[in-house]
Design an enzyme around this catalytic site. Structure first.
Site, PDB file in Angstrom:
ATOM      1  N   ASN A   1      39.408  42.495  45.767  1.00  0.00           N
ATOM      2  CA  ASN A   1      38.747  41.447  44.983  1.00  0.00           C
ATOM      3  C   ASN A   1      38.784  40.173  45.825  1.00  0.00           C
ATOM      4  OD1 ASN A   1      37.902  39.506  43.199  1.00  0.00           O
ATOM      5  ND2 ASN A   1      39.698  39.649  41.848  1.00  0.00           N
ATOM      6  N   TRP A   2      37.649  39.825  46.359  1.00  0.00           N
ATOM      7  CA  TRP A   2      37.607  38.671  47.265  1.00  0.00           C
ATOM      8  C   TRP A   2      37.634  37.326  46.538  1.00  0.00           C
ATOM      9  CZ3 TRP A   2      33.659  39.766  51.809  1.00  0.00           C
ATOM     10  CH2 TRP A   2      34.201  40.763  52.627  1.00  0.00           C
ATOM     11  N   LYS A   3      37.421  37.347  45.235  1.00  0.00           N
ATOM     12  CA  LYS A   3      37.362  36.093  44.468  1.00  0.00           C
ATOM     13  C   LYS A   3      36.343  35.163  45.133  1.00  0.00           C
ATOM     14  CE  LYS A   3      42.045  37.107  43.117  1.00  0.00           C
ATOM     15  NZ  LYS A   3      43.376  36.670  42.750  1.00  0.00           N
TER      16      LYS A   3
ATOM     17  N   HIS B   1      39.281  39.649  34.319  1.00  0.00           N
ATOM     18  CA  HIS B   1      40.293  39.236  35.287  1.00  0.00           C
ATOM     19  C   HIS B   1      41.050  38.040  34.720  1.00  0.00           C
ATOM     20  CE1 HIS B   1      42.229  37.669  38.863  1.00  0.00           C
ATOM     21  NE2 HIS B   1      42.083  38.874  39.380  1.00  0.00           N
TER      22      HIS B   1
ATOM     23  N   GLU C   1      41.963  35.376  35.923  1.00  0.00           N
ATOM     24  CA  GLU C   1      41.408  34.051  36.266  1.00  0.00           C
ATOM     25  C   GLU C   1      40.223  33.720  35.357  1.00  0.00           C
ATOM     26  OE1 GLU C   1      41.040  34.916  40.427  1.00  0.00           O
ATOM     27  OE2 GLU C   1      43.234  34.957  40.546  1.00  0.00           O
TER      28      GLU C   1
ATOM     29  N   GLY D   1      43.909  41.159  46.189  1.00  0.00           N
ATOM     30  CA  GLY D   1      43.246  39.874  46.384  1.00  0.00           C
ATOM     31  C   GLY D   1      43.423  39.418  47.822  1.00  0.00           C
ATOM     32  N   GLY D   2      44.366  38.517  48.039  1.00  0.00           N
ATOM     33  CA  GLY D   2      44.585  37.890  49.347  1.00  0.00           C
ATOM     34  C   GLY D   2      44.591  38.850  50.536  1.00  0.00           C
TER      35      GLY D   2
ATOM     36  N   GLU E   1      47.497  43.794  36.128  1.00  0.00           N
ATOM     37  CA  GLU E   1      47.773  42.688  37.038  1.00  0.00           C
ATOM     38  C   GLU E   1      48.649  41.649  36.336  1.00  0.00           C
ATOM     39  OE1 GLU E   1      44.484  42.517  40.248  1.00  0.00           O
ATOM     40  OE2 GLU E   1      43.808  41.313  38.560  1.00  0.00           O
TER      41      GLU E   1
ATOM     42  N   SER F   1      49.713  40.447  44.404  1.00  0.00           N
ATOM     43  CA  SER F   1      50.386  40.382  45.705  1.00  0.00           C
ATOM     44  C   SER F   1      50.630  41.764  46.319  1.00  0.00           C
ATOM     45  CB  SER F   1      51.694  39.587  45.605  1.00  0.00           C
ATOM     46  OG  SER F   1      51.424  38.267  45.165  1.00  0.00           O
TER      47      SER F   1
ATOM     48  N   GLY G   1      48.668  36.134  43.501  1.00  0.00           N
ATOM     49  CA  GLY G   1      48.575  35.033  44.459  1.00  0.00           C
ATOM     50  C   GLY G   1      49.876  34.266  44.637  1.00  0.00           C
TER      51      GLY G   1
HETATM   52  P1  13P Z   1      46.519  38.779  45.037  1.00  0.00           P
HETATM   53  O1  13P Z   1      46.553  40.123  45.714  1.00  0.00           O
HETATM   54  O2  13P Z   1      46.030  37.687  45.935  1.00  0.00           O
HETATM   55  O3  13P Z   1      47.815  38.467  44.349  1.00  0.00           O
HETATM   56  O4  13P Z   1      45.411  38.882  43.872  1.00  0.00           O
HETATM   57  C1  13P Z   1      45.455  39.943  42.995  1.00  0.00           C
HETATM   58  C2  13P Z   1      44.241  39.931  42.153  1.00  0.00           C
HETATM   59  O5  13P Z   1      44.046  39.041  41.338  1.00  0.00           O
HETATM   60  C3  13P Z   1      43.257  41.007  42.332  1.00  0.00           C
HETATM   61  O6  13P Z   1      42.304  41.014  41.328  1.00  0.00           O
END
Ligand code: 13P
Length: 256
Positions: A9-11, A95, A97, A234-235, A167, A213, A173
């Protein structure tokens, strides 16, 4: 037989040109014999470029968010039909966020979920508790509530196309990862809910991803847990080397 599902997930990260470069590098690393499901969720503006650059590879593409209506005066929004038409196979729904910054509720998640299924998109429904909820011992209650309301009135036939991503918000993050056994406990709870509320078969075959993470150094221990079928990263998915390494880790493990 379940396969691992490794998703990035690149956000709101990577421009179109950065996306093309990333995908070129991913191709060069070799995607031909990958047996896991690999999915990338780029910003919508990059979907077409990503699709072109990853043509003839097994990598699938998904949208990060969709509107619950088909069309209309909703400036800035994209409908499920538009994602399907663009060639996307998957869509992220709910999600944390989106829940946190855009006030998405379980009820809205449920609406979007039904809409996505009606457009033949495969939804990845995200659930997870906040730190204060975990500390108050309310994790299971939050998860049960999110599942009950998020999956309300979903037909059994549709459940086989739904993926759940657990999650924990405190792990997103932050560099704090749920311990594999902590994640396993919740994944097992989720699977049991689907077994009870839908069917033994659907629960058994449900794919449940862990996100929060997830990175190269913890991928193996997380994926080795019985009920963890994949990762929503994500990251660590933003760097092609790290993402590819995690794919390789999944390829070298046998799913339980
Ligand atoms: P991180 O891997 O950066 O913690 O993000 C997880 C995430 O929100 C994937 O949707």
């Amino acid at each position: 037989m379940r396969k691992y599902f490794i998703a990035g997930n690149w956000k709101m990260n990577h421009s179109i040109s950065e996306t093309i470069e990333y995908c070129r590098q991913l191709r060069v690393k070799g995607l031909k014999n990958i047996s896991s499901d690999i999915v990338l969720f780029p910003p919508s503006i990059s979907i077409q470029s990503m699709m072109k650059t990853l043509e003839d590879t097994p990598v699938k593409i998904g949208g990060q968010n969709m509107h619950q209506e088909s069309d209309g005066a909703f400036t800035g929004e994209i409908s499920s039909e538009m994602f399907a038409d663009s060639g996307c196979e998957y869509i992220l729904i709910g999600h944390s966020e989106r829940r946190q910054y855009f006030n998405e509720t379980n009820e809205l998640v449920n609406k979007k979920l039904k809409k996505a299924l009606g457009s033949n998109l495969k939804p990845v429904v995200c659930i997870g508790e906040k730190l204060e909820e975990r500390e108050a011992g309310k994790t299971s209650d939050v998860i049960l509530e999110q599942l009950k309301n998020g999956l309300k009135d979903i037909a059994k036939a549709d459940m086989q196309n739904i993926i759940i991503a657990y999650e924990p918000i405190w792990a997103i993050g932050t560099g704090l990862t749920a311990k594999p056994e902590q994640a396993q406990e919740i994944h097992s709870l989720i699977r049991n809910v689907i077994k009870n509320d839908f069917s033994e078969h659907l629960g058994k075959n449900l794919r449940i991803l862990y996100g929060g993470s997830a990175k190269v150094k913890n991928a193996k221990s997380l994926l080795s847990e019985k009920d963890i079928d994949g990762l929503l990263i994500g990251g660590a998915s933003l760097k092609v080397d790290a993402f590819y390494k995690i794919i390789q880790i999944a390829e070298n493990l046998t799913i339980n």
